[in-house]
Motif scaffolding. Structure first.
Motif, PDB file in Angstrom:
ATOM      1  N   PRO A 189       0.828  -1.211   0.000  1.00 11.43           N
ATOM      2  CA  PRO A 189       0.000   0.000   0.000  1.00 11.43           C
ATOM      3  C   PRO A 189       0.863   1.262   0.000  1.00 11.43           C
ATOM      4  O   PRO A 189       1.880   1.320   0.685  1.00 11.43           O
ATOM      5  N   GLY A 190       0.460   2.226  -0.807  1.00 14.91           N
ATOM      6  CA  GLY A 190       1.171   3.502  -0.843  1.00 14.91           C
ATOM      7  C   GLY A 190       2.401   3.518  -1.732  1.00 14.91           C
ATOM      8  O   GLY A 190       3.085   4.528  -1.831  1.00 14.91           O
ATOM      9  N   MET A 191       2.690   2.402  -2.377  1.00 20.06           N
ATOM     10  CA  MET A 191       3.894   2.349  -3.203  1.00 20.06           C
ATOM     11  C   MET A 191       3.786   3.324  -4.382  1.00 20.06           C
ATOM     12  O   MET A 191       2.722   3.488  -4.973  1.00 20.06           O
ATOM     13  N   LYS A 192       4.905   3.951  -4.708  1.00 18.33           N
ATOM     14  CA  LYS A 192       4.977   4.832  -5.872  1.00 18.33           C
ATOM     15  C   LYS A 192       5.008   3.953  -7.130  1.00 18.33           C
ATOM     16  O   LYS A 192       5.871   3.083  -7.255  1.00 18.33           O
ATOM     17  N   VAL A 193       4.071   4.190  -8.041  1.00 17.79           N
ATOM     18  CA  VAL A 193       4.001   3.385  -9.263  1.00 17.79           C
ATOM     19  C   VAL A 193       4.049   4.307 -10.477  1.00 17.79           C
ATOM     20  O   VAL A 193       3.278   5.265 -10.564  1.00 17.79           O
ATOM     21  N   LEU A 194       4.965   4.039 -11.397  1.00 20.99           N
ATOM     22  CA  LEU A 194       5.060   4.831 -12.619  1.00 20.99           C
ATOM     23  C   LEU A 194       4.928   3.915 -13.830  1.00 20.99           C
ATOM     24  O   LEU A 194       5.403   2.772 -13.807  1.00 20.99           O
ATOM     25  N   GLU A 195       4.299   4.420 -14.894  1.00 18.73           N
ATOM     26  CA  GLU A 195       4.220   3.664 -16.143  1.00 18.73           C
ATOM     27  C   GLU A 195       5.223   4.264 -17.119  1.00 18.73           C
ATOM     28  O   GLU A 195       5.241   5.471 -17.322  1.00 18.73           O
ATOM     29  N   VAL A 196       6.039   3.408 -17.732  1.00 20.83           N
ATOM     30  CA  VAL A 196       7.062   3.922 -18.636  1.00 20.83           C
ATOM     31  C   VAL A 196       7.156   3.106 -19.919  1.00 20.83           C
ATOM     32  O   VAL A 196       6.745   1.940 -19.970  1.00 20.83           O
ATOM     33  N   SER A 197       7.688   3.741 -20.934  1.00 18.79           N
ATOM     34  CA  SER A 197       8.075   3.045 -22.148  1.00 18.79           C
ATOM     35  C   SER A 197       9.436   3.576 -22.580  1.00 18.79           C
ATOM     36  O   SER A 197       9.559   4.747 -22.937  1.00 18.79           O
ATOM     37  N   ALA A 198      10.430   2.706 -22.556  1.00 13.43           N
ATOM     38  CA  ALA A 198      11.757   3.126 -23.001  1.00 13.43           C
ATOM     39  C   ALA A 198      11.714   3.402 -24.497  1.00 13.43           C
ATOM     40  O   ALA A 198      12.501   4.190 -25.017  1.00 13.43           O
ATOM     41  N   LYS A 199      10.758   2.789 -25.190  1.00  9.61           N
ATOM     42  CA  LYS A 199      10.678   2.925 -26.641  1.00  9.61           C
ATOM     43  C   LYS A 199      10.092   4.274 -27.060  1.00  9.61           C
ATOM     44  O   LYS A 199      10.684   4.998 -27.855  1.00  9.61           O
ATOM     45  N   THR A 200       8.942   4.627 -26.474  1.00  9.17           N
ATOM     46  CA  THR A 200       8.296   5.882 -26.870  1.00  9.17           C
ATOM     47  C   THR A 200       8.717   7.040 -25.977  1.00  9.17           C
ATOM     48  O   THR A 200       8.457   8.194 -26.292  1.00  9.17           O
ATOM     49  N   GLY A 201       9.319   6.746 -24.834  1.00  6.55           N
ATOM     50  CA  GLY A 201       9.719   7.801 -23.912  1.00  6.55           C
ATOM     51  C   GLY A 201       8.647   8.168 -22.895  1.00  6.55           C
ATOM     52  O   GLY A 201       8.889   8.963 -21.984  1.00  6.55           O
ATOM     53  N   GLU A 202       7.463   7.563 -23.040  1.00 13.45           N
ATOM     54  CA  GLU A 202       6.380   7.849 -22.082  1.00 13.45           C
ATOM     55  C   GLU A 202       6.844   7.583 -20.645  1.00 13.45           C
ATOM     56  O   GLU A 202       7.451   6.542 -20.369  1.00 13.45           O
ATOM     57  N   GLY A 203       6.565   8.541 -19.761  1.00 14.03           N
ATOM     58  CA  GLY A 203       6.878   8.355 -18.342  1.00 14.03           C
ATOM     59  C   GLY A 203       8.340   8.545 -17.977  1.00 14.03           C
ATOM     60  O   GLY A 203       8.694   8.492 -16.800  1.00 14.03           O
ATOM     61  N   MET A 204       9.206   8.754 -18.976  1.00 14.93           N
ATOM     62  CA  MET A 204      10.639   8.844 -18.664  1.00 14.93           C
ATOM     63  C   MET A 204      10.989  10.155 -17.954  1.00 14.93           C
ATOM     64  O   MET A 204      11.852  10.172 -17.072  1.00 14.93           O
ATOM     65  N   ASP A 205      10.317  11.258 -18.324  1.00 10.98           N
ATOM     66  CA  ASP A 205      10.573  12.537 -17.641  1.00 10.98           C
ATOM     67  C   ASP A 205      10.290  12.420 -16.149  1.00 10.98           C
ATOM     68  O   ASP A 205      11.069  12.864 -15.304  1.00 10.98           O
ATOM     69  N   GLU A 206       9.138  11.812 -15.855  1.00 12.12           N
ATOM     70  CA  GLU A 206       8.711  11.686 -14.468  1.00 12.12           C
ATOM     71  C   GLU A 206       9.684  10.785 -13.679  1.00 12.12           C
ATOM     72  O   GLU A 206      10.024  11.083 -12.524  1.00 12.12           O
ATOM     73  N   THR A 207      10.114   9.694 -14.315  1.00  9.76           N
ATOM     74  CA  THR A 207      11.036   8.775 -13.642  1.00  9.76           C
ATOM     75  C   THR A 207      12.370   9.466 -13.372  1.00  9.76           C
ATOM     76  O   THR A 207      12.942   9.365 -12.282  1.00  9.76           O
ATOM     77  N   GLU A 208      12.844  10.178 -14.388  1.00 11.89           N
ATOM     78  CA  GLU A 208      14.103  10.917 -14.238  1.00 11.89           C
ATOM     79  C   GLU A 208      13.996  11.920 -13.075  1.00 11.89           C
ATOM     80  O   GLU A 208      14.894  12.000 -12.233  1.00 11.89           O
ATOM     81  N   ALA A 209      12.893  12.635 -13.028  1.00 12.43           N
ATOM     82  CA  ALA A 209      12.697  13.621 -11.963  1.00 12.43           C
ATOM     83  C   ALA A 209      12.657  12.944 -10.594  1.00 12.43           C
ATOM     84  O   ALA A 209      13.226  13.439  -9.616  1.00 12.43           O
ATOM     85  N   LEU A 210      11.993  11.795 -10.530  1.00 12.00           N
ATOM     86  CA  LEU A 210      11.920  11.062  -9.260  1.00 12.00           C
ATOM     87  C   LEU A 210      13.319  10.685  -8.777  1.00 12.00           C
ATOM     88  O   LEU A 210      13.666  10.898  -7.605  1.00 12.00           O
ATOM     89  N   PHE A 211      14.137  10.160  -9.681  1.00  9.24           N
ATOM     90  CA  PHE A 211      15.485   9.744  -9.279  1.00  9.24           C
ATOM     91  C   PHE A 211      16.347  10.959  -8.910  1.00  9.24           C
ATOM     92  O   PHE A 211      17.116  10.905  -7.959  1.00  9.24           O
ATOM     93  N   GLU A 212      16.201  12.048  -9.657  1.00 10.11           N
ATOM     94  CA  GLU A 212      17.006  13.242  -9.326  1.00 10.11           C
ATOM     95  C   GLU A 212      16.616  13.816  -7.963  1.00 10.11           C
ATOM     96  O   GLU A 212      17.450  14.372  -7.267  1.00 10.11           O
ATOM     97  N   SER A 213      15.346  13.633  -7.593  1.00 10.25           N
ATOM     98  CA  SER A 213      14.901  14.156  -6.293  1.00 10.25           C
ATOM     99  C   SER A 213      15.553  13.397  -5.135  1.00 10.25           C
ATOM    100  O   SER A 213      15.513  13.830  -3.988  1.00 10.25           O
ATOM    101  N   LEU A 214      16.131  12.227  -5.444  1.00 12.43           N
ATOM    102  CA  LEU A 214      16.759  11.429  -4.387  1.00 12.43           C
ATOM    103  C   LEU A 214      18.198  11.859  -4.106  1.00 12.43           C
ATOM    104  O   LEU A 214      18.787  11.455  -3.105  1.00 12.43           O
ATOM    105  N   LEU A 215      18.758  12.638  -5.011  1.00 18.14           N
ATOM    106  CA  LEU A 215      20.151  13.070  -4.833  1.00 18.14           C
ATOM    107  C   LEU A 215      20.278  13.970  -3.617  1.00 18.14           C
ATOM    108  O   LEU A 215      19.406  14.809  -3.361  1.00 18.14           O
ATOM    109  N   ALA A 216      21.373  13.797  -2.895  1.00 17.24           N
ATOM    110  CA  ALA A 216      21.644  14.680  -1.762  1.00 17.24           C
ATOM    111  C   ALA A 216      21.883  16.090  -2.310  1.00 17.24           C
ATOM    112  O   ALA A 216      22.483  16.243  -3.377  1.00 17.24           O
ATOM    113  N   PRO A 217      21.408  17.130  -1.616  1.00 21.41           N
ATOM    114  CA  PRO A 217      21.665  18.489  -2.096  1.00 21.41           C
ATOM    115  C   PRO A 217      23.170  18.733  -2.191  1.00 21.41           C
ATOM    116  O   PRO A 217      23.922  18.346  -1.304  1.00 21.41           O
ATOM    117  N   ALA A 218      23.577  19.360  -3.320  1.00 20.65           N
ATOM    118  CA  ALA A 218      25.026  19.549  -3.570  1.00 20.65           C
ATOM    119  C   ALA A 218      25.632  20.493  -2.554  1.00 20.65           C
ATOM    120  O   ALA A 218      24.969  21.403  -2.060  1.00 20.65           O
TER     121      ALA A 218
END
Lengths: 218, 218
Positions: A189-218
């Motif tokens: 319950p509560g898990m973050k779920v994203l739909e993506v397609s490496a082929k069409t690029g769908e959902g890739m912006d959101e996934t990229e943003a999610l991963f970048e948000s995990l970076l420690a502040p520089a």
């Protein structure tokens, strides 16, 4: 069977200790470590390759890739990033903390923003092995069926993010998106779920943003 | 690790002895036992359901289905055949001979022509466990990628027949049929390979005929 269970418990405990050490090292070095688990063929490598092409202009990236045999995946990923190492496990069905520790030899973790770890394709065994990662991502492809989370609950339980891959094939595979989301959320319950397609690029912006948000502040 | 390897060897040996006993029983009873292994989501259950609907008017069939959790697959297969049992393995990533032996309790093998065993979805661990089957079939879906046999050679090595499933999705998934056949044959030269689609029925006649050819003459 009792003896096997005892020995397995001990090995898992050793793995946990080693994984804790890795996690401390990653944190001190300021590198964000994300691991990926899924069935064989759910599109981990293709997804990672596309993701790394997107992130590499702005971030320093390395990747470790596990497989029983072949170095195909490392060869594919090295098109997107220079620091890639293949871990060939032989007959072992998962990565463990010791393999990660060994594969990192000679790399300066301080020089990295992201370390991606692609596990062996297996929806069962990797669940028990902590690799010291900050975030574990489980991938489920639209062609695999909506009920996989119910049938392999442990791996979904130990993951932090679920990616539904190959979403471009959803219609052809008669994939029921709502049922898939329901299955995932009923197991975690509560898990973050994203739909993506490496082929069409769908959902890739959101996934990229999610991963970048995990970076420690520089 | 040495102790774990030793204990695993012993357990595998115990499994081999038990599997040999099962194989003798199956042969004496005149039942043809076929097991199915694959990744999660390669279409084992859908294929088996369609196959059993085709075979059941002329043959007496039973099925055992392995999963970590849920009885979904048994419920699906019981639409095609009355004798179906689910084996729920918990956290165990494969079926073994002991589980098969136990699940057969109370069934008269002499009354069966076919016994189908669907393993847990896993391309690694089931390879080491003989279930006493006459034929082991490995499934690879057209959406999984052509290189899976190279990356999971052991499971292809221990199988007798390969089925490329979801062949109706080949074009959408940009599946390279020739590369897939080449991968399979490089790992297991001479292996019988069939392309099937449970959805369109492509290849099902040939598969049905192959399995019927395995039956002992009445």
């Amino acid at each position: 069977m009792t003896r096997l269970v005892e020995v397995r418990s001990r090995i898992l405990k050793e793995n946990d200790v080693l994984a804790r050490g890795l996690r401390d090292r990653f944190q001190q070095a300021g590198v964000c470590v994300i691991s990926f688990v899924s069935s064989p063929g759910s599109g981990k490598t293709t997804f990672l390759e596309k993701l790394m092409f997107r992130l590499s202009p702005r971030h320093r990236i390395a990747a470790l890739v596990g497989d029983l045999a072949t170095e195909n995946d490392a060869a594919r990923l090295s098109r997107a990033c220079t620091q890639v190492r293949q871990i060939t496990t032989g007959t072992i069905c998962h990565l463990d903390a010791k393999m990660i520790d060994k594969a990192l030899e000679g790399w300066r973790l301080e020089d990295l923003d992201f370390l991606f770890i692609e596990n062996v394709g297996n929806l069962v065994c990797p669940s028990g092995y902590d690799l010291g990662e900050q975030v574990r991502v489980v991938l489920l492809s639209a062609t695999e069926g909506e009920d996989k989370p119910l049938k392999y609950p442990t791996i979904f339980n130990t993951a932090d993010v679920a990616l539904i891959t190959k979403i471009d094939l959803a219609a052809a595979a008669e994939f029921d998106r709502e049922a898939a989301h329901r299955s995932i959320l009923s197991v975690r319950p509560g898990m973050k779920v994203l739909e993506v397609s490496a082929k069409t690029g769908e959902g890739m912006d959101e996934t990229e943003a999610l991963f970048e948000s995990l970076l420690a502040p520089a």
